[in-house]
Design a protein around this motif. Structure first.
Motif, mmCIF file in Angstrom:
data_model
loop_
_atom_site.group_PDB
_atom_site.id
_atom_site.type_symbol
_atom_site.label_atom_id
_atom_site.label_comp_id
_atom_site.label_asym_id
_atom_site.label_seq_id
_atom_site.Cartn_x
_atom_site.Cartn_y
_atom_site.Cartn_z
ATOM 1 N N TYR A 11 0.939 -1.256 0.132
ATOM 2 C CA TYR A 11 -0.091 0.045 0.077
ATOM 3 C C TYR A 11 0.882 1.245 -0.159
ATOM 4 N N LYS A 14 2.522 1.694 -3.519
ATOM 5 C CA LYS A 14 1.440 2.335 -4.553
ATOM 6 C C LYS A 14 1.519 4.018 -4.210
ATOM 7 N N THR A 66 -5.767 4.222 -1.026
ATOM 8 C CA THR A 66 -6.720 4.571 -2.081
ATOM 9 C C THR A 66 -7.154 6.100 -1.957
ATOM 10 N N ARG A 93 -10.156 1.414 -10.649
ATOM 11 C CA ARG A 93 -10.503 1.416 -9.545
ATOM 12 C C ARG A 93 -11.060 -0.197 -9.307
ATOM 13 N N GLU A 96 -7.598 -1.934 -9.110
ATOM 14 C CA GLU A 96 -6.938 -1.466 -7.596
ATOM 15 C C GLU A 96 -7.703 -2.477 -6.440
ATOM 16 N N CYS A 99 -6.578 -5.826 -6.339
ATOM 17 C CA CYS A 99 -5.103 -6.002 -5.719
ATOM 18 C C CYS A 99 -4.829 -5.597 -4.453
ATOM 19 N N ASP A 100 -5.613 -4.627 -3.833
ATOM 20 C CA ASP A 100 -5.721 -4.416 -2.412
ATOM 21 C C ASP A 100 -6.226 -5.248 -1.478
ATOM 22 N N TRP A 159 -3.318 4.853 -13.048
ATOM 23 C CA TRP A 159 -3.736 4.551 -11.384
ATOM 24 C C TRP A 159 -3.643 2.914 -11.366
ATOM 25 N N ALA A 160 -4.190 2.063 -12.318
ATOM 26 C CA ALA A 160 -4.372 0.651 -12.068
ATOM 27 C C ALA A 160 -2.709 0.295 -11.991
ATOM 28 N N ALA A 163 -1.106 0.576 -8.706
ATOM 29 C CA ALA A 163 -1.625 -0.559 -7.779
ATOM 30 C C ALA A 163 -1.306 -1.824 -8.131
#
Length: 264
Positions: A11, A14, A66, A93, A96, A99-100, A159-160, A163
């Motif tokens: 995290y 990222k 995020t 999103r 992400e 992944c998160d 963004w992706a 992530a």
């Protein structure tokens, strides 16, 4: 700008990637009380969950990776990590979020065995096999999302990519990287040539090299690993419930804030 950070945290990685891609200067700092469960001090004041990352921007304190990315996108709109297209933003999103949650849990669970020796013998082998199988499923899903594009957002890093990067790279570190020559493997190689990524991954490598030596601190009660939501689910569903029970018995794991009586 100050970032409460741990170099191994996917995290936090990222967020550092986003900061570096946007050219925003920052100082990364490992909180002194990270993993101790302490509820006093500036770290706990900024984030009662006592999780990294936390971004301190003047009087503004932002936690959750995020939410931090959203803050950075609002605060420093150029270069943009999200396009204006609503469908593309939703796709980034969703990528992400997987992944998160799912991917981070697999990586984290494998680390519990590799670095922290939470299980040995047959149980350790079983959990490693589960992690390898689930990693392949997730990488296949990501490869389908990537398709033939250079980046997850199309022709531009976005963004992706920020992530996905820490998740796939940790799998590579574990020897469970994408199939050689696959689109996802080529994406990872392309990724590593970006200065923002290379700097972040170098910090991860340096911290990973020291983790085995530092693991006793987390298994003797000095610090406690956090078995939050998806991580706890992974350990239980993958057959490691006795790992959780042993951690509670030995008081060397913790759950998310607010703490329960079993942790006190």
């Amino acid at each position: 700008m100050l970032l409460y950070d741990h170099p191994l945290s996917s995290y936090a990685q990222k967020v550092k990637i986003a900061l570096r891609e946007k050219g925003v200067p920052f100082t990364a700092q490992l909180p002194d009380d990270f993993g101790t469960g302490r509820t006093d001090g500036p770290f706990a004041t900024a984030n009662p969950r006592t999780e990294v990352p936390v971004l301190i921007d003047g009087e503004t304190r932002v936690f959750d990776s995020t939410v931090i990315l959203e803050y950075l996108e609002d605060r420093f709109p150029e270069p943009a990590l999200l396009t204006k297209d609503a469908a593309a933003r939703a796709l980034a999103r969703m990528t992400e979020d997987v992944c998160d949650t799912q991917y981070e849990a697999v990586n984290w669970g494998y680390g519990e065995i590799l670095w922290f020796r939470r299980a040995t013998g047959a149980l350790a082998g079983h959990l490693r096999d589960q992690a390898a199988r689930q990693t392949r499923v997730l990488q296949d899903w990501l490869a389908e999302r990537l398709g033939t594009a250079a980046w997850f957002g199309g022709d531009r890093f976005g963004w992706a990519d920020a992530a996905v990067a820490p998740m796939v790279n940790r799998s590579v570190h574990y020897g469970m990287g994408p199939r050689p020559g696959s689109a996802l493997a080529l994406w990872h190689a392309r990724l590593c040539r970006r200065p923002a990524i290379a700097a972040t991954f170098a910090e991860f490598d340096a911290a990973a090299a020291e983790m085995t030596a530092a693991s006793d601190l987390y298994t003797t009660g000095g610090r406690r690993r956090e078995y939050r939501d998806h991580r706890l689910e992974w350990m239980v569903k993958s057959g490691g419930v006795e790992v959780v029970l042993a951690g509670l018995r030995d008081q060397n794991i913790r759950f998310s804030w607010p703490q329960g009586s079993a942790e006190s």
